[in-house]
Write a protein that holds these residues in place. Sequence first.
Motif, PDB file in Angstrom:
ATOM      1  N   VAL A  47       1.399  -1.465  -0.098  1.00  0.00           N
ATOM      2  CA  VAL A  47       0.162   0.076  -0.254  1.00  0.00           C
ATOM      3  C   VAL A  47       0.912   1.146  -0.143  1.00  0.00           C
ATOM      4  O   VAL A  47       0.692   2.377  -0.830  1.00  0.00           O
ATOM      5  N   ILE A  48       1.744   1.241   0.805  1.00  0.00           N
ATOM      6  CA  ILE A  48       2.737   2.424   0.673  1.00  0.00           C
ATOM      7  C   ILE A  48       3.331   2.481   0.094  1.00  0.00           C
ATOM      8  O   ILE A  48       4.045   4.043  -1.292  1.00  0.00           O
ATOM      9  N   ALA A  49       3.675   1.672  -0.985  1.00  0.00           N
ATOM     10  CA  ALA A  49       4.640   1.610  -2.750  1.00  0.00           C
ATOM     11  C   ALA A  49       3.738   2.216  -3.673  1.00  0.00           C
ATOM     12  O   ALA A  49       4.308   2.804  -4.097  1.00  0.00           O
ATOM     13  N   LYS A  50       2.808   1.853  -3.288  1.00  0.00           N
ATOM     14  CA  LYS A  50       1.236   2.879  -4.709  1.00  0.00           C
ATOM     15  C   LYS A  50       1.307   4.246  -4.729  1.00  0.00           C
ATOM     16  O   LYS A  50       1.833   4.642  -5.309  1.00  0.00           O
ATOM     17  N   HIS A  51       1.096   4.034  -2.705  1.00  0.00           N
ATOM     18  CA  HIS A  51       1.252   5.934  -3.357  1.00  0.00           C
ATOM     19  C   HIS A  51       2.147   6.579  -3.104  1.00  0.00           C
ATOM     20  O   HIS A  51       2.190   7.351  -2.987  1.00  0.00           O
ATOM     21  N   ASP A  54       2.330   6.436  -6.684  1.00  0.00           N
ATOM     22  CA  ASP A  54       1.773   7.677  -7.258  1.00  0.00           C
ATOM     23  C   ASP A  54       2.095   9.212  -6.626  1.00  0.00           C
ATOM     24  O   ASP A  54       0.999   9.363  -7.670  1.00  0.00           O
ATOM     25  N   GLY A  55       2.827   9.053  -6.130  1.00  0.00           N
ATOM     26  CA  GLY A  55       3.172  10.600  -5.774  1.00  0.00           C
ATOM     27  C   GLY A  55       2.307  11.124  -5.002  1.00  0.00           C
ATOM     28  O   GLY A  55       2.026  12.819  -4.176  1.00  0.00           O
ATOM     29  N   ASP A  56       1.462  10.729  -4.170  1.00  0.00           N
ATOM     30  CA  ASP A  56       0.914  11.019  -2.618  1.00  0.00           C
ATOM     31  C   ASP A  56       1.477  10.597  -1.314  1.00  0.00           C
ATOM     32  O   ASP A  56       1.079  10.164  -0.484  1.00  0.00           O
ATOM     33  N   ILE A  57       2.951  11.157  -1.018  1.00  0.00           N
ATOM     34  CA  ILE A  57       2.996  11.323  -0.160  1.00  0.00           C
ATOM     35  C   ILE A  57       2.066  11.813   0.946  1.00  0.00           C
ATOM     36  O   ILE A  57       2.416  11.236   1.655  1.00  0.00           O
ATOM     37  N   LYS A  58       1.137  12.188   1.399  1.00  0.00           N
ATOM     38  CA  LYS A  58       0.355  12.798   2.469  1.00  0.00           C
ATOM     39  C   LYS A  58      -0.110  11.857   2.501  1.00  0.00           C
ATOM     40  O   LYS A  58      -0.889  12.156   3.750  1.00  0.00           O
ATOM     41  N   VAL A  97       9.997   1.347  -6.355  1.00  0.00           N
ATOM     42  CA  VAL A  97      10.372   2.357  -5.073  1.00  0.00           C
ATOM     43  C   VAL A  97      11.769   2.259  -4.640  1.00  0.00           C
ATOM     44  O   VAL A  97      11.884   3.577  -4.666  1.00  0.00           O
ATOM     45  N   TYR A  98      12.491   1.548  -4.537  1.00  0.00           N
ATOM     46  CA  TYR A  98      13.439   2.117  -4.450  1.00  0.00           C
ATOM     47  C   TYR A  98      14.618   2.812  -5.165  1.00  0.00           C
ATOM     48  O   TYR A  98      15.632   3.630  -4.428  1.00  0.00           O
ATOM     49  N   VAL A 125       8.395   4.645   6.457  1.00  0.00           N
ATOM     50  CA  VAL A 125       8.920   4.478   5.020  1.00  0.00           C
ATOM     51  C   VAL A 125      10.388   3.167   5.057  1.00  0.00           C
ATOM     52  O   VAL A 125      10.796   2.079   4.610  1.00  0.00           O
ATOM     53  N   TYR A 126      11.017   3.461   5.999  1.00  0.00           N
ATOM     54  CA  TYR A 126      12.530   3.238   6.829  1.00  0.00           C
ATOM     55  C   TYR A 126      12.105   1.694   6.925  1.00  0.00           C
ATOM     56  O   TYR A 126      12.405   0.581   7.082  1.00  0.00           O
TER      57      TYR A 126
END
Length: 347
Positions: A47-51, A54-58, A97-98, A125-126
């Motif tokens: 889920v985190i990877a997808k966002h 997608d540029g959705d860091i918020k 992602v990496y 992320v870490y």
Amino acid sequence: MVLRTIRTALIALALAALQTFASEYTWNNSFNDELNTAIKIPYFYEVIAKHLLDGDIKFVANPDSVGFYLRRSHIANTHDYATENDSLPTSPELQKVYTYLNSEAWDNDLNKLTPEEAAFVRIVVYTCFFDRGFNNYSRKIHRRQIVDKKKHEQANKLLGTDLRLHRLRRDYLYFLLGFGADAFSNGADEKVGPGPTIGFGIGYCISMLCAEARISMILTNPYKENVVQSGILYPKEDINVTPVELLFKGKLFSSFDYDFAVFGGLRMLAFEFDSDLGEEYEEKYGKDMANGYSYGATTGIMGTKHFAEELMDISFRIGVASVKETSLDIHGLNWYATIDFSLNYEP
């Protein structure tokens, strides 16, 4: 004839029922497989990877979103944020992602956030995409900036530790260098004057309790009278005063930035000649000065400011100790204040 007919009919009914059950079982299994495939719950890191991609860091900076998908992943997959064998995710889909995390785009996206949001995103992320040992680094570097209660709770779940109580509960060794001053009163000031001090020490803290040993030196020669023993005069200018302390400290308050504590224990004052001078007097007069030692109880208070991600502390303390030395007839109180610089080591 009738029995044979009935038996044949029963066999036919049984075969028809068995065929119907087999067909239904096959259909149900097929349906269940399709359903399981349709509602596959992604892992939290997916889920985190997808966002992120997608540029959705918020989204990653939102503790409510993080909490929801973390719980859902744990319930559905029994694993929070890694693969089934708890190893790092390495699928080809995640190579992007990496690549992103090693690019300027990652830094630019973090710069769009507040320092607290950026610290929270880094922990998320870490935890997802780097070795678990890296969590110790991220915890020390970024935890101080997390003040928001929800972010704190989610970061706590990810890191598996209570960020706000980490300093209170951790065990660590420390080495200190102190600068200060000593003064005397209540009769002791008649024979001993004030003077600046320098000291060294070592201590160990377990949760909110610490044990400490330190040795100091009054840099001037504060003794006010010459000492006469067996007809030999020992000049006051050559008499050193050395405080030695064995202390126990209890923290009354502890946070990321400050500690406040009380301490107590034993403070010894040694009144003695320098060893080289003592040898000279033994050669010249056949006798060194009989040293004087005061063993007194001490207590005080101290405040500490933490710097450099808890690797270094600066403390200020004030205390008082009783002085009882019979051979030199020194009785009274010893007041002292020090500024200590300490380096911490966490095993």
